[in-house]
Scaffold this motif. Structure first.
Motif, PDB file in Angstrom:
ATOM      1  N   LEU A   1     -24.608 -28.800 -13.562  1.00 18.21           N
ATOM      2  CA  LEU A   1     -24.342 -27.436 -13.991  1.00 18.21           C
ATOM      3  C   LEU A   1     -25.393 -26.447 -13.508  1.00 18.21           C
TER       4      LEU A   1
ATOM      5  N   LEU B   1     -27.048 -25.107 -22.236  1.00 11.41           N
ATOM      6  CA  LEU B   1     -25.827 -25.488 -22.945  1.00 11.41           C
ATOM      7  C   LEU B   1     -26.140 -26.108 -24.309  1.00 11.41           C
TER       8      LEU B   1
ATOM      9  N   TYR C   1     -16.870 -25.361 -15.041  1.00 11.96           N
ATOM     10  CA  TYR C   1     -17.483 -26.620 -15.460  1.00 11.96           C
ATOM     11  C   TYR C   1     -18.130 -26.481 -16.844  1.00 11.96           C
ATOM     12  N   ARG C   2     -18.791 -25.367 -17.046  1.00 14.19           N
ATOM     13  CA  ARG C   2     -19.469 -25.165 -18.327  1.00 14.19           C
ATOM     14  C   ARG C   2     -18.476 -25.143 -19.486  1.00 14.19           C
ATOM     15  N   LYS C   3     -17.335 -24.544 -19.249  1.00 12.79           N
ATOM     16  CA  LYS C   3     -16.317 -24.407 -20.293  1.00 12.79           C
ATOM     17  C   LYS C   3     -15.828 -25.763 -20.803  1.00 12.79           C
TER      18      LYS C   3
ATOM     19  N   TYR D   1     -22.858 -34.171 -14.159  1.00  9.81           N
ATOM     20  CA  TYR D   1     -22.625 -33.669 -15.516  1.00  9.81           C
ATOM     21  C   TYR D   1     -23.214 -34.633 -16.540  1.00  9.81           C
TER      22      TYR D   1
ATOM     23  N   HIS E   1     -19.251 -22.740 -11.620  1.00  8.60           N
ATOM     24  CA  HIS E   1     -20.084 -22.943 -12.793  1.00  8.60           C
ATOM     25  C   HIS E   1     -19.366 -22.636 -14.105  1.00  8.60           C
TER      26      HIS E   1
ATOM     27  N   HIS F   1     -26.423 -19.113 -17.172  1.00  9.53           N
ATOM     28  CA  HIS F   1     -27.021 -20.443 -17.093  1.00  9.53           C
ATOM     29  C   HIS F   1     -27.902 -20.770 -18.302  1.00  9.53           C
TER      30      HIS F   1
ATOM     31  N   GLN G   1     -18.565 -26.621 -23.476  1.00  5.44           N
ATOM     32  CA  GLN G   1     -19.248 -25.568 -24.223  1.00  5.44           C
ATOM     33  C   GLN G   1     -18.862 -25.567 -25.698  1.00  5.44           C
TER      34      GLN G   1
END
Length: 436
Positions: free
Chosen positions: A106, A382, A117-119, A264, A114, A379, A122
């Motif tokens: 990430l 997380l 992927y973060r979602k 990840y 980004h 960024h 999250q």
């Protein structure tokens, strides 16, 4: 830009910024950053030998680091490495993986990849979901404190508490069994502490960049193999853990590529505990050195959130990230060109006296405390809510069971430019006679 340019740091200062041994000598490091920030807050670092590393801008002021952190369109994580690297290490990585980084996670990606992927995870790391883990984390905290007291009265707090507690929390979240935890700890230390002779397991005090990157590459390969097996199991036997979310995730209708999936897993497994370990140890060291502050928080638990937040600022476990300018910008009186490499140094920013009064003082009552230890913008870390939750619960358990604490030897910091903190914290613990 030549060395005679006033924006270029003198060789001795430049060496201090990139030498991992500097980060083990905390007060000296802060002295260095104070000097640089006051004289050249946006400074150019040039290699002593041509080809050793790419020149970069060092950013030490709080406001500038915040600006860069929040503007992810102008300051990119790609295409250059997101962690300071020697050219030799970058070439090794390219040959081994086709990427500038040994791990594509990430922290490496920019938009539009980004945010997609973060979602994926999250929501899992939001407070409303983490609340269901509180009882389990609290039980683990009490078991950890029990073992510490049994091992006492003199203990290495990092070995007994700060290291194993967050490791166990994150491994439970990932579904990694307890018997594999020592392996995960060792691999994390090699990944983040590869420059440290104790953490890397190499016993070598001055490894070459090539030796460090080969050690790290070995850890990455072992991580990738381990999590590939775990992901395969979670696709067949999904559970409610994060490992299952990642294993079965799709982006734009397609499963994650194997390298991205491995990255990840690795970032959750490693950053999820090593940074919290550093902050936890830092908080305990501060309290051990300040009996009055320890007594205050023991008597008034409403001070705990302040202890946690100040520990995270004070220790700044993630010590820097690198960015690449996407366009020409002006900062600190310097002209930064598109394509220039930049180091945003969180240690320096979190000790900027323009933002934090008496920044070297550990102050549980510091308010406001808008530190940058979790980053900012797209960024931002997380796992910040998990880290705060873990530390609060652990210190509740510690304060319930401990009457007093004091240093029992010299604390030692890791030799590392990237992720750092205490690797040893000898303490003398007096258990409370009223503890259950």
């Amino acid at each position: 830009m030549v060395a005679s340019d006033p924006a270029v740091l003198p060789t001795a200062l430049a060496k201090a910024v990139i030498d991992p041994h500097s980060y083990a000598e905390w007060d000296g490091l802060l002295d260095t950053f104070d000097h640089i920030r006051a004289s050249t807050p946006v400074a150019k670092i040039m290699p002593e030998e041509e080809g050793l590393f790419e020149p970069f801008w060092l950013i030490t002021g709080y406001d500038d680091v915040m600006r860069i952190s929040k503007d992810n369109a102008t300051f990119l994580n790609n295409p250059r490495p997101v962690v300071f690297s020697f050219n030799q290490a970058i070439e090794f990585s390219r040959a081994a993986t086709g990427s500038n980084m040994l791990v594509d996670s990430l922290v490496v990606f920019d938009a539009p990849i980004h945010p997609k992927y973060r979602k994926l995870t999250q929501e899992w790391f939001m407070p409303r979901n983490l609340g269901r883990l509180e009882d389990e984390i609290r039980a683990l905290a009490h078991r950890t404190v029990d073992r510490m007291i049994e091992a006492g009265p003199e203990v290495d707090f990092v070995k007994e508490v700060a290291g194993p507690f967050p490791l166990r929390v994150v491994m439970q979240i990932l579904g990694v069994p307890p018997e594999d935890e020592p392996r995960m700890q060792m691999l994390t230390q090699q990944l983040f502490g590869g420059q440290d002779k104790d953490l890397s397991g190499s016993g070598m005090d001055n490894m070459t960049p090539e030796q460090v990157v080969q050690l790290v590459a070995g850890a990455v390969k072992t991580f990738e193999d381990y999590f590939a097996t775990l992901a395969e199991d979670r696709r067949v036997n999904p559970t409610e853990d994060v490992a299952s979310v990642i294993a079965n995730a799709t982006v734009d209708g397609k499963p994650l590529p194997p390298r991205d999936m491995a990255g990840y897993y690795i970032i959750v497994a490693t950053a999820g505990h090593d940074t919290t370990s550093a902050s936890t140890a830092g908080a305990m060291m501060a309290l051990a050195n300040d009996p009055e502050q320890f007594a205050k928080v023991k008597a008034d638990r409403s001070l705990l959130p302040g202890i946690v937040e100040e520990a995270i600022r004070w220790t700044s476990p993630v010590q820097h990230f690198m960015r690449t300018a996407a366009e020409d910008v002006e900062m600190g009186g310097q002209s930064i060109k598109a394509g220039d490499w930049m180091m945003i140094n969180y240690v320096a920013a979190n000790h900027d006296p323009a933002q934090f009064d008496d920044p070297r003082r550990f102050d549980a009552g510091r308010s406001p405390n808008r530190h940058l230890a979790f980053g900012a913008g797209a960024h931002q870390c997380l796992g910040l809510h998990l880290a705060r939750l873990e530390m609060r619960i652990l210190f509740e358990a510690l304060l319930d069971r401990i009457e007093s604490v004091e240093p029992a030897g010299e604390a030692r910091r890791a030799t590392s430019t990237f992720v750092g903190g205490l690797k040893s914290l000898p303490l003398r613990i007096t258990a409370s006679t009223e503890a259950a």
